[in-house]
Design a protein around this motif. Structure first.
Motif, short mmCIF file in Angstrom:
data_model
loop_
_atom_site.label_atom_id
_atom_site.label_comp_id
_atom_site.label_asym_id
_atom_site.label_seq_id
_atom_site.Cartn_x
_atom_site.Cartn_y
_atom_site.Cartn_z
N ALA A 98 32.18 1.26 8.60
CA ALA A 98 30.88 0.58 8.48
C ALA A 98 29.99 1.31 7.47
CB ALA A 98 30.21 0.54 9.85
N LEU A 99 30.04 2.63 7.51
CA LEU A 99 29.24 3.42 6.57
C LEU A 99 29.68 3.12 5.13
CD1 LEU A 99 27.11 5.73 6.26
CD2 LEU A 99 29.03 7.31 6.29
N MET A 100 30.99 3.10 4.92
CA MET A 100 31.50 2.85 3.57
C MET A 100 31.09 1.46 3.08
SD MET A 100 35.42 3.02 2.19
CE MET A 100 35.99 1.59 3.08
N VAL A 130 35.80 9.86 -0.70
CA VAL A 130 35.92 9.75 -2.15
C VAL A 130 35.29 8.45 -2.65
CG1 VAL A 130 37.63 9.44 -4.01
CG2 VAL A 130 37.93 11.26 -2.32
N ILE A 131 35.51 7.37 -1.91
CA ILE A 131 34.95 6.07 -2.32
C ILE A 131 33.43 6.07 -2.17
CG2 ILE A 131 34.86 3.61 -1.71
CD1 ILE A 131 37.89 3.93 -0.96
N ILE A 132 32.94 6.62 -1.08
CA ILE A 132 31.48 6.67 -0.88
C ILE A 132 30.84 7.52 -1.97
CG2 ILE A 132 29.67 7.71 0.58
CD1 ILE A 132 31.16 6.76 3.02
N SER A 172 33.74 11.93 -8.87
CA SER A 172 32.50 12.70 -8.83
C SER A 172 32.56 13.79 -7.76
CB SER A 172 31.32 11.75 -8.53
OG SER A 172 30.19 12.48 -8.12
N VAL A 173 32.48 15.05 -8.17
CA VAL A 173 32.53 16.16 -7.21
C VAL A 173 31.23 16.21 -6.39
CG1 VAL A 173 32.60 18.67 -6.98
CG2 VAL A 173 34.15 17.53 -8.54
N GLY A 174 30.09 16.04 -7.06
CA GLY A 174 28.81 16.03 -6.34
C GLY A 174 28.75 14.88 -5.35
N GLY A 175 29.21 13.70 -5.79
CA GLY A 175 29.24 12.54 -4.91
C GLY A 175 30.17 12.76 -3.73
N CYS A 176 31.29 13.43 -4.00
CA CYS A 176 32.26 13.72 -2.94
C CYS A 176 31.63 14.61 -1.87
CB CYS A 176 33.47 14.41 -3.58
SG CYS A 176 34.77 14.82 -2.43
#
Lengths: 241, 324
Positions: free
Chosen positions: B305-307, B266-268, B273-277
């Protein structure tokens, strides 16, 4: 209609620890345009938000069409026939112009006559109908905000500083829009610091200071009385003449 | 405010392409399908959480409880329908899996409705209280599940026809992963359809951006929020069900474990944002599979690390929702 369409009696509003409105008394007659003037921080926007139920009055009473709306929720107040254009415009930037309009329609269907009327007034919105509202200029967003409020018939339109930061040509268009609404019998409550626009469209005027209405009367009287203008509005008015 | 650009989503195919030279082609296909499948299941679990936050600014740390409940309900239903699950018939197998997912969705939706009315409704507007009360809700839910299903790990077999793998360009791809991928993509498409083609979806999208203005237009956003909360809980339940059958073992910790991943997704993606999710979930799934293969010792820290890397690049996530 014997009384005013909207009446505020001794309205007080607190925002957190801050006491913003100290007893606002205001009457908005039906079928007229009333302009709310005052320097920044006088309580104009808070008054409009309190009318809409976005901030709750801590004391006093609000009546619309003879009905007590003091404790009503915002959606119920809006459904009484009050269209609201906030200072921030309230445009949904991630939706298209069409979708912004659809949200203001009854049942999600356009009244084609009213839609074409709005396009006649703001042709740019027809050109950008399927474009995302976030891509519009500031003036176009303001047009969208006002146009959205015009799509359905309303008993009262409340507009908060629509000309803030806009080019003169757009202000002229907005003046035309408000005149058309007034000619159609729409009651308007307008917060405006641009005295040129205020004088052009206002029938009545109320001036606020320190969370109270300190003067109420006819716009024509205020426009003719420079001493009163200076006393009520001071530098903020002179800057806009 | 300019409309959001979709270009940050290109990071997803770029990551996949970057991993290609580091491994054999067949391995890359296997890991990519596995990563996308994991991502789709993560998306199902996370989509409700991001909408709930976007619409009402509610931080629900108990979201993982719906994943756990969905997993346990699915295991129970699969156990009850063992005859269909073990039959050498695609129809019977898919019916068993579908019934398990539907039961998980129904149970989680119903519990979600109660949870919103009894707990979440009391803490609107206070993030600290939301965190405290929803973490408490997660603990209570875990204990109730322990009381109902016991502490021992439960085992569930994949339906017969979904065991094994198929060969694609020399790569072995688990059949169940393809089924989970199909379910996830269908639900994603349905969600996009509802959000982009219906009036309710329009209200949700508008409410995520400016809740106050939606109310000023005459719509009751709280009713809408209850609907989104219930739908989000149901989707988390489906995600938990699909994940449980994929893992073949379920413990009460499954929800809490997935909660961390779900919050990272969700944070990434960008809160609300549904598309971002969806993009964030696929990214997390791919990274976990590639790093797990190339550098297993680093696998545990990959998601954090990715986040951190994404937030350093885009502090509000891949596709943030602008609030006005």
């Amino acid at each position: 209609m014997t009384g005013p369409l909207l009446r505020l009696s001794g309205v007080q509003t607190h925002i957190g620890r801050y006491h913003i409105l100290h007893g606002v008394d205001l009457e908005v007659p039906e079928g007229r345009t009333t302009v709310l003037l005052g320097r920044n921080g006088a309580g104009k926007t808070t008054t409009l938000r309190t009318i809409m139920g976005l901030w709750r009055a801590s004391a006093g009473a609000l009546q619309f069409g003879g009905r007590d709306i003091t404790r009503m929720e915002t959606p119920d107040i809006a459904r009484l026939g009050i269209a609201y254009v906030p200072e921030t415009m309230g445009v949904f930037t991630q939706l298209t112009v069409r979708e912004n309009f659809l949200l203001a329609t009854a049942g999600g269907r356009f009244d084609q006559r009213r839609l074409q009327g709005v396009f006649g007034l703001f042709p740019i919105l027809e050109q950008k109908f399927d474009q995302t509202a976030g891509g519009l200029s500031g003036g176009q967003k303001q047009m969208l905000a006002v146009a959205r409020a015009m799509l359905e018939p309303c008993r009262l339109m409340i507009v908060d500083e629509p000309t803030k930061g806009l080019a003169p040509s757009i202000i002229t268009t907005l003046i035309e829009a408000f005149r058309l609404l007034a000619d159609a019998g729409t009651t308007i409550l307008l917060v405006e610091q641009n005295f040129h626009l205020a004088r052009s469209v206002g029938d009545g005027v109320a001036a606020m200071d320190d969370g109270r209405v300190v003067h109420a009367g006819r716009m024509a009287d205020l426009a003719a009385d420079e001493a009163l203008q200076a006393r009520l509005l001071g530098l903020s008015l002179a800057a806009h003449q | 405010m300019k409309p959001p650009s979709w270009s940050p989503v290109l990071i997803v195919p770029l990551l996949a392409l970057a991993a290609l030279p580091a491994m054999a082609g067949a391995t890359w296909i296997t890991l990519t399908v596995a990563g996308v499948t994991m991502g789709v299941m993560l998306f199902l679990m996370a989509s409700g959480l991001t909408l709930v936050f976007g619409l009402m600014d509610v931080l629900n740390f108990a979201h993982g409880a719906f994943v756990t409940l969905g997993a346990f309900v699915a295991v129970s239903v699969m156990g009850a329908l063992a005859g269909q699950a073990e039959a050498a018939s695609w129809g019977a197998n898919l019916a068993a899996l579908g019934a398990a997912a539907a039961a998980a969705a129904a149970a989680c939706g119903a519990v979600g409705w109660v949870f919103e009315r009894v707990i979440v409704r009391r803490v609107y507007g206070s993030h600290l209280r939301q965190i405290l009360i929803t973490v408490g809700g997660l603990i209570i839910a875990q204990q109730l599940i322990l009381a109902g299903w016991g502490a021992a790990p439960l085992h569930v077999g994949k339906p017969l026809m979904l065991r094994g793998s198929i060969s694609l360009a020399g790569a072995a791809i688990e059949t169940y992963r393809l089924a989970a991928l199909a379910v996830g993509l269908v639900l994603f498409a349905l969600m996009l359809g509802v959000l982009n083609r219906t009036r309710v979806g329009l209200l949700v999208r508008a409410g995520v951006e400016n809740r106050e203005m939606v109310e000023a237009l005459g719509f009751r956003i709280r009713r809408l929020f209850v609907g989104v909360f219930v739908a989000g809980a149901a989707l988390a339940g489906v995600g938990g069900a699909m994940w449980a059958v994929y893992q073949e073992t379920v413990t009460v910790a499954i929800g809490a474990e997935m909660t961390i991943l779900v919050f990272i997704v969700v944070i990434i993606g960008g809160l609300g944002s549904v598309g971002g999710c969806f993009a964030g979930a696929i990214l997390v799934g791919l990274a976990a599979n590639y790093v797990g293969f190339l550098a297993p010792r680093l696998a545990l820290g990959t998601n954090i690390a990715l986040m951190v890397a994404i937030l350093l690049w885009r502090p509000r996530g891949l596709l943030p929702v602008s609030k006005s």
